[in-house]
Every structure is written in structure tokens, then in C-alpha cells.
Write a protein that holds these residues in place. Structure first.
Motif, PDB file in Angstrom:
ATOM      1  N   ASP A 179      54.537  44.398  59.673  1.00  0.00           N
ATOM      2  CA  ASP A 179      53.349  44.362  58.827  1.00  0.00           C
ATOM      3  C   ASP A 179      53.632  44.943  57.451  1.00  0.00           C
ATOM      4  N   TYR A 180      54.722  45.719  57.352  1.00  0.00           N
ATOM      5  CA  TYR A 180      55.140  46.338  56.103  1.00  0.00           C
ATOM      6  C   TYR A 180      56.658  46.199  55.990  1.00  0.00           C
ATOM      7  N   VAL A 181      57.129  45.856  54.784  1.00  0.00           N
ATOM      8  CA  VAL A 181      58.566  45.670  54.580  1.00  0.00           C
ATOM      9  C   VAL A 181      59.019  46.529  53.407  1.00  0.00           C
ATOM     10  N   VAL A 182      59.906  47.484  53.697  1.00  0.00           N
ATOM     11  CA  VAL A 182      60.502  48.336  52.677  1.00  0.00           C
ATOM     12  C   VAL A 182      61.684  47.614  52.038  1.00  0.00           C
ATOM     13  N   VAL A 183      61.721  47.608  50.713  1.00  0.00           N
ATOM     14  CA  VAL A 183      62.837  47.003  49.973  1.00  0.00           C
ATOM     15  C   VAL A 183      63.268  47.989  48.890  1.00  0.00           C
ATOM     16  N   GLY A 184      64.541  48.316  48.866  1.00  0.00           N
ATOM     17  CA  GLY A 184      65.078  49.175  47.818  1.00  0.00           C
ATOM     18  C   GLY A 184      65.499  48.359  46.614  1.00  0.00           C
ATOM     19  N   ALA A 185      65.221  48.891  45.424  1.00  0.00           N
ATOM     20  CA  ALA A 185      65.552  48.195  44.177  1.00  0.00           C
ATOM     21  C   ALA A 185      66.191  49.202  43.221  1.00  0.00           C
ATOM     22  N   PRO A 186      67.500  49.467  43.360  1.00  0.00           N
ATOM     23  CA  PRO A 186      68.162  50.543  42.613  1.00  0.00           C
ATOM     24  C   PRO A 186      68.548  50.178  41.178  1.00  0.00           C
ATOM     25  N   LEU A 187      67.636  49.534  40.458  1.00  0.00           N
ATOM     26  CA  LEU A 187      67.896  49.203  39.058  1.00  0.00           C
ATOM     27  C   LEU A 187      67.874  50.481  38.222  1.00  0.00           C
ATOM     28  N   ASP A 188      68.843  50.614  37.316  1.00  0.00           N
ATOM     29  CA  ASP A 188      68.964  51.853  36.529  1.00  0.00           C
ATOM     30  C   ASP A 188      69.711  51.545  35.235  1.00  0.00           C
ATOM     31  N   ILE A 189      69.085  50.740  34.383  1.00  0.00           N
ATOM     32  CA  ILE A 189      69.790  50.326  33.166  1.00  0.00           C
ATOM     33  C   ILE A 189      69.057  50.693  31.882  1.00  0.00           C
ATOM     34  N   SER A 190      67.778  51.094  31.961  1.00  0.00           N
ATOM     35  CA  SER A 190      67.060  51.376  30.712  1.00  0.00           C
ATOM     36  C   SER A 190      66.479  52.779  30.668  1.00  0.00           C
ATOM     37  N   THR A 191      66.892  53.651  31.584  1.00  0.00           N
ATOM     38  CA  THR A 191      66.395  55.023  31.578  1.00  0.00           C
ATOM     39  C   THR A 191      66.682  55.661  30.220  1.00  0.00           C
ATOM     40  N   THR A 192      65.659  56.300  29.645  1.00  0.00           N
ATOM     41  CA  THR A 192      65.777  56.744  28.261  1.00  0.00           C
ATOM     42  C   THR A 192      66.184  58.206  28.119  1.00  0.00           C
ATOM     43  N   PHE A 193      66.236  58.960  29.187  1.00  0.00           N
ATOM     44  CA  PHE A 193      66.641  60.366  29.054  1.00  0.00           C
ATOM     45  C   PHE A 193      67.652  60.741  30.141  1.00  0.00           C
ATOM     46  N   PHE A 247      69.946  56.022  42.472  1.00  0.00           N
ATOM     47  CA  PHE A 247      70.059  56.768  43.719  1.00  0.00           C
ATOM     48  C   PHE A 247      68.705  56.929  44.422  1.00  0.00           C
ATOM     49  N   GLY A 248      67.647  56.487  43.770  1.00  0.00           N
ATOM     50  CA  GLY A 248      66.303  56.713  44.283  1.00  0.00           C
ATOM     51  C   GLY A 248      66.032  56.175  45.675  1.00  0.00           C
ATOM     52  N   PRO A 249      66.309  54.889  45.949  1.00  0.00           N
ATOM     53  CA  PRO A 249      65.952  54.357  47.264  1.00  0.00           C
ATOM     54  C   PRO A 249      66.563  55.129  48.434  1.00  0.00           C
ATOM     55  N   LEU A 265      60.988  50.525  46.780  1.00  0.00           N
ATOM     56  CA  LEU A 265      61.545  51.815  46.402  1.00  0.00           C
ATOM     57  C   LEU A 265      62.471  51.634  45.203  1.00  0.00           C
ATOM     58  N   GLY A 266      62.098  52.271  44.059  1.00  0.00           N
ATOM     59  CA  GLY A 266      62.965  52.207  42.890  1.00  0.00           C
ATOM     60  C   GLY A 266      63.881  53.400  42.838  1.00  0.00           C
ATOM     61  N   GLY A 267      64.861  53.282  41.959  1.00  0.00           N
ATOM     62  CA  GLY A 267      64.957  52.359  40.853  1.00  0.00           C
ATOM     63  C   GLY A 267      63.991  52.729  39.716  1.00  0.00           C
ATOM     64  N   GLU A 268      64.343  52.211  38.537  1.00  0.00           N
ATOM     65  CA  GLU A 268      63.503  52.421  37.364  1.00  0.00           C
ATOM     66  C   GLU A 268      62.223  51.613  37.497  1.00  0.00           C
ATOM     67  N   HIS A 269      61.232  51.990  36.665  1.00  0.00           N
ATOM     68  CA  HIS A 269      59.896  51.438  36.821  1.00  0.00           C
ATOM     69  C   HIS A 269      59.824  49.942  36.527  1.00  0.00           C
ATOM     70  N   THR A 270      60.791  49.404  35.846  1.00  0.00           N
ATOM     71  CA  THR A 270      60.822  47.968  35.560  1.00  0.00           C
ATOM     72  C   THR A 270      60.635  47.130  36.815  1.00  0.00           C
ATOM     73  N   VAL A 271      61.122  47.607  37.954  1.00  0.00           N
ATOM     74  CA  VAL A 271      61.066  46.810  39.191  1.00  0.00           C
ATOM     75  C   VAL A 271      59.642  46.579  39.656  1.00  0.00           C
ATOM     76  N   SER A 272      58.700  47.380  39.191  1.00  0.00           N
ATOM     77  CA  SER A 272      57.310  47.191  39.601  1.00  0.00           C
ATOM     78  C   SER A 272      56.768  45.832  39.185  1.00  0.00           C
ATOM     79  N   VAL A 273      57.305  45.285  38.102  1.00  0.00           N
ATOM     80  CA  VAL A 273      56.857  43.966  37.644  1.00  0.00           C
ATOM     81  C   VAL A 273      57.079  42.919  38.738  1.00  0.00           C
ATOM     82  N   ALA A 274      58.162  43.062  39.487  1.00  0.00           N
ATOM     83  CA  ALA A 274      58.423  42.131  40.585  1.00  0.00           C
ATOM     84  C   ALA A 274      57.349  42.239  41.655  1.00  0.00           C
ATOM     85  N   GLY A 275      56.917  43.452  41.958  1.00  0.00           N
ATOM     86  CA  GLY A 275      55.863  43.625  42.943  1.00  0.00           C
ATOM     87  C   GLY A 275      54.547  43.023  42.496  1.00  0.00           C
ATOM     88  N   VAL A 276      54.201  43.228  41.231  1.00  0.00           N
ATOM     89  CA  VAL A 276      52.968  42.649  40.684  1.00  0.00           C
ATOM     90  C   VAL A 276      52.986  41.130  40.811  1.00  0.00           C
TER      91      VAL A 276
END
Length: 280
Positions: A14-28, A34-36, A98-109
Motif C-alpha cells: 500500500d506504500y512504496v519507499v523509493v530512495g532518490a540520492p540526488l545531490d548536485i545543487s546543494t548550495t552550502f 547519503f540521506g536515503p 527519501l531524498g536526496g536534495e529537494h529537487t526530487v520532490s518535483v517527481a513526486g508532485v
């Protein structure tokens, strides 16, 4: 490594966890890649039982599909991730990203075809570009609004002058930390209801950027901003919005603390599942 208690077979999930370890635009401070796995690791300390709902996480048909390996083209990666998450949606399962940088949220939307983007975040993320990058994590709310009709940003306390002007337009509502402290999760639900007219009829995507928390609560994130939400306030918002939501993520956790940010993110994922599973 799988998320603790995510023991269901994919076909029965009923729920599917997917890790998305994108890390290319972090500004600081980088490290969101490593988040997921960090979230999975620190979720290992939690009890299976949730006293509020009387449910066991391991009985709620959660499956961990592992990570979608990231590469250096954010737009292509998001497009690919949309397909992975939409596979879960097409099987009547709720995607838990599970991110990953916040950019991956666009995929969820996009995957849930959201009408409303509800985001816990220290930053407005309404830039059209950051340092010339239109796919920067600093643009995620703006990018989400390419697909969704409205956004509610909870806990925001930082943004450029142009972003605050953009936040004054009709399709964006900001619920600041002071309002959450004063009125609690009800302020967020009311804002969401106002944004879409009928929350029960809308498709909603709920995103948690862990930097919505005060840095004293979750220092392991890329762009800390003092004056944030407490862990208790964040959980209350997640539990209140979850029954109305069709997808969820926890993002921007990195490896620069002793596990506080990852622990909070894992706890909020579980809180989402418990509250969502108990919806009427």
C-alpha cells in the motif's frame, strides 16, 4: 538496507519507499546523497507500535524498492523518477520518497498529479533559477507549481526579496513558524483548504524538507536556518495533512550530524504512514 518494518512484497504494498540520492545543487553543505540510507539506518531504533493509532508499522503493507541511482542531469533524473513513482501510484500504492536534495520532490508532485503542494521548508524555494540553474533545489516550489495549482509552504523564514513578492501571489500561501507555534497544525489544514477550495476532493503531495526544523533539532542538512519548527510541531503537521495526501517525501538530510536529522525524517515518514492508514 531497507526501511525498518517495510517488509511487504511489492505486489501487496500500500506504500512504496523509493530512495532518490540526488545531490548536485546543494548550495552550502553537500551530502544529501547519503540521506536515503541514513534515514533507513536511524529508523532502526523505533518501536514498531504506534500508540496514537494502535497500529504496527510492519503490518501496514510498506515496501522498500531501494534507490534510483542518481546522475548529473537533474531534469532527466526527475523525469525518470516520475516513472518509478508513477508505477507505484498505478498499483494503488502511495509513494514515499527519501531524498536526496529537494529537487526530487518535483517527481513526486508529477507522479501523483497533485493539485496542491504542501511543503515544510525553511526556504520559499520560489526562484526561477539559482546561479543560472533552473533545476536547483532553491527552485523546487516554483517547479512544483509548474504542475500543481497551489502551494502551501510551512515554516518558511528565508527567501530573496523577489521570492517574498512571488509568495504574495494567489497560488502561494506561507504559514510561518510563529503561526504554527500559535495555532498548530490547524493553521496548515485551513490554509490548504483555502488554497484548493475542497481539500477532500484535491490531490495533495506532502513534502518535508528537514531544514524546516530549527537547526538545534536537525543540524544534518545543507542550508540551516535558525528560528524553525520543533520536531513536535512538524509531526503534528504531518499527521494532520497525511489523511488528505497522496504522496510524501522527506528530503535534504545529509551526514553532517550524529543522526538527528535522519532520525526526524524517518520518524515523520512513519507518522505519515500511521496517520494516512487511519484515514476515514
Amino acid at each position: 538496507m531497507t526501511f525498518p518494518g517495510a517488509s511487504a512484497d511489492r505486489a501487496d504494498a500500500d506504500y512504496v519507499v523509493v530512495g532518490a540520492p540526488l545531490d548536485i545543487s546543494t548550495t552550502f553543505q553537500p551530502g544529501a546523497r547519503f540521506g536515503p540510507d541514513r534515514i533507513r539506518r536511524f529508523a532502526g531504533s523505533f518501536e514498531d507500535y504506534d500508540r496514537r493509532t494502535g497500529r504496527h508499522f510492519s503490518e501496514l503493507a510498506v515496501h522498500d524498492a531501494g534507490d534510483v541511482h542518481a546522475w548529473t542531469d537533474a531534469a532527466e533524473y526527475v523525469d525518470y523518477l516520475v516513472g518509478t513513482l508513477r508505477d507505484a501510484v498505478d498499483d494503488d500504492a502511495v509513494p514515499l520518497l527519501l531524498g536526496g536534495e529537494h529537487t526530487v520532490s518535483v517527481a513526486g508532485v508529477r507522479a501523483v498529479d497533485a493539485d496542491l503542494f504542501v511543503c515544510l521548508d525553511a526556504h520559499l524555494d520560489l526562484r526561477t533559477a539559482f546561479d543560472g540553474d533552473t533545476w536547483s533545489h532553491a527552485c523546487v516550489t516554483n517547479r512544483a507549481l509548474d504542475a500543481a495549482d497551489a502551494a502551501v509552504v510551512v515554516g518558511a523564514r528565508a527567501g530573496s526579496e523577489a521570492e517574498w513578492e512571488r509568495a504574495g501571489e494567489a497560488d502561494v500561501t506561507v504559514v510561518d513558524p510563529e503561526t504554527v507555534a500559535d495555532r498548530g497544525a490547524a493553521a496548515v489544514v485551513d490554509a490548504a483548504e483555502t488554497a484548493v477550495g475542497d481539500l477532500a476532493a484535491a490531490t495533495t503531495y506532502l513534502s518535508v524538507d528537514v531544514d524546516a526544523a530549527d537547526p538545534g533539532v536537525a543540524p544534518g542538512t545543507g542550508t540551516m536556518e535558525p528560528g524553525g519548527l520543533s520536531a513536535r510541531e512538524m509531526e503534528a503537521v504531518v499527521r494532520a495533512v497525511a489523511p488528505h495526501a497522496d504522496g510524501f517525501d522527506a528530503v535534504e538530510v545529509n551526514d553532517r550530524d550524529d543522526g538527528q536529522a535522519a532520525t526526524l525524517a524517518g520518524h515523520l515518514l512513519r507518522a505519515f504512514v500511521f496517520a494516512h492508514a487511519g484515514r476515514a
